[in-house]
Scaffold this motif. Sequence first.
Motif, PDB file in Angstrom:
ATOM      1  N   THR A  54       0.853  -1.191   0.000  1.00  0.00           N
ATOM      2  CA  THR A  54       0.000   0.000   0.000  1.00  0.00           C
ATOM      3  C   THR A  54       0.886   1.238   0.000  1.00  0.00           C
ATOM      4  OG1 THR A  54      -0.122   0.063   2.415  1.00  0.00           O
ATOM      5  CG2 THR A  54      -1.873  -1.140   1.265  1.00  0.00           C
ATOM      6  N   ILE A  83      -4.211  -0.058 -10.294  1.00  0.00           N
ATOM      7  CA  ILE A  83      -4.448   0.636  -9.015  1.00  0.00           C
ATOM      8  C   ILE A  83      -5.921   1.037  -8.925  1.00  0.00           C
ATOM      9  CG2 ILE A  83      -3.968   2.736  -7.693  1.00  0.00           C
ATOM     10  CD1 ILE A  83      -1.065   2.570  -8.781  1.00  0.00           C
ATOM     11  N   ASN A  87      -8.545  -0.556  -6.038  1.00  0.00           N
ATOM     12  CA  ASN A  87      -9.107   0.359  -5.046  1.00  0.00           C
ATOM     13  C   ASN A  87     -10.522   0.805  -5.374  1.00  0.00           C
ATOM     14  OD1 ASN A  87      -6.718   0.974  -3.115  1.00  0.00           O
ATOM     15  ND2 ASN A  87      -5.845   0.992  -5.177  1.00  0.00           N
ATOM     16  N   ARG A  99      -5.176   5.945   1.486  1.00  0.00           N
ATOM     17  CA  ARG A  99      -4.357   4.723   1.386  1.00  0.00           C
ATOM     18  C   ARG A  99      -4.789   3.962   0.135  1.00  0.00           C
ATOM     19  NH1 ARG A  99      -1.488   1.644   5.072  1.00  0.00           N
ATOM     20  NH2 ARG A  99      -2.286   2.928   6.747  1.00  0.00           N
ATOM     21  N   LEU A 100      -3.810   3.654  -0.716  1.00  0.00           N
ATOM     22  CA  LEU A 100      -4.088   2.912  -1.939  1.00  0.00           C
ATOM     23  C   LEU A 100      -3.384   1.565  -1.904  1.00  0.00           C
ATOM     24  CD1 LEU A 100      -3.604   5.695  -4.656  1.00  0.00           C
ATOM     25  CD2 LEU A 100      -5.757   4.804  -3.755  1.00  0.00           C
ATOM     26  N   VAL A 101      -4.110   0.541  -2.307  1.00  0.00           N
ATOM     27  CA  VAL A 101      -3.514  -0.779  -2.474  1.00  0.00           C
ATOM     28  C   VAL A 101      -2.818  -0.776  -3.833  1.00  0.00           C
ATOM     29  CG1 VAL A 101      -3.983  -3.255  -2.723  1.00  0.00           C
ATOM     30  CG2 VAL A 101      -5.316  -1.874  -1.099  1.00  0.00           C
ATOM     31  N   LEU A 102      -1.585  -1.283  -3.855  1.00  0.00           N
ATOM     32  CA  LEU A 102      -0.795  -1.325  -5.088  1.00  0.00           C
ATOM     33  C   LEU A 102      -0.746  -2.737  -5.646  1.00  0.00           C
ATOM     34  CD1 LEU A 102       2.212   0.882  -3.944  1.00  0.00           C
ATOM     35  CD2 LEU A 102       0.219   1.583  -5.266  1.00  0.00           C
TER      36      LEU A 102
END
Length: 106
Positions: A54, A83, A87, A99-102
């Motif tokens: 993240t 991405i 998300n 917060r971003l999940v990668l």
Amino acid sequence: MGRRAGNGHEPGPIRLTRRGRIVVLGFLVAVVAGLAALVSAPGQAADPPGPAPTVIVQPGDTLWDIATRNKGREGRDATVEEIRRLNNLTGYDIDAGQRLVLPRRR
């Protein structure tokens, strides 16, 4: 008395024609290739264990900035789309502190 009923010929061993041998060989090659593909593919089929990476969006960040820093083999544009998918983003706007999940790098 020892003769069998019928035409009097004993059944001999099975013989394959040239065409039959090619078919059997092709089948065996296909089976071996399929097994080799199954054995060598686990790295692509399954994600590595552990939590997904993240990132916290910093002021001034864009999806393209984050994708450029974290791109895998796919490249920046494909990483931006991944991405967004991970998300559930419907657009391209992100906010500082988000917060971003990668995607996992491959």
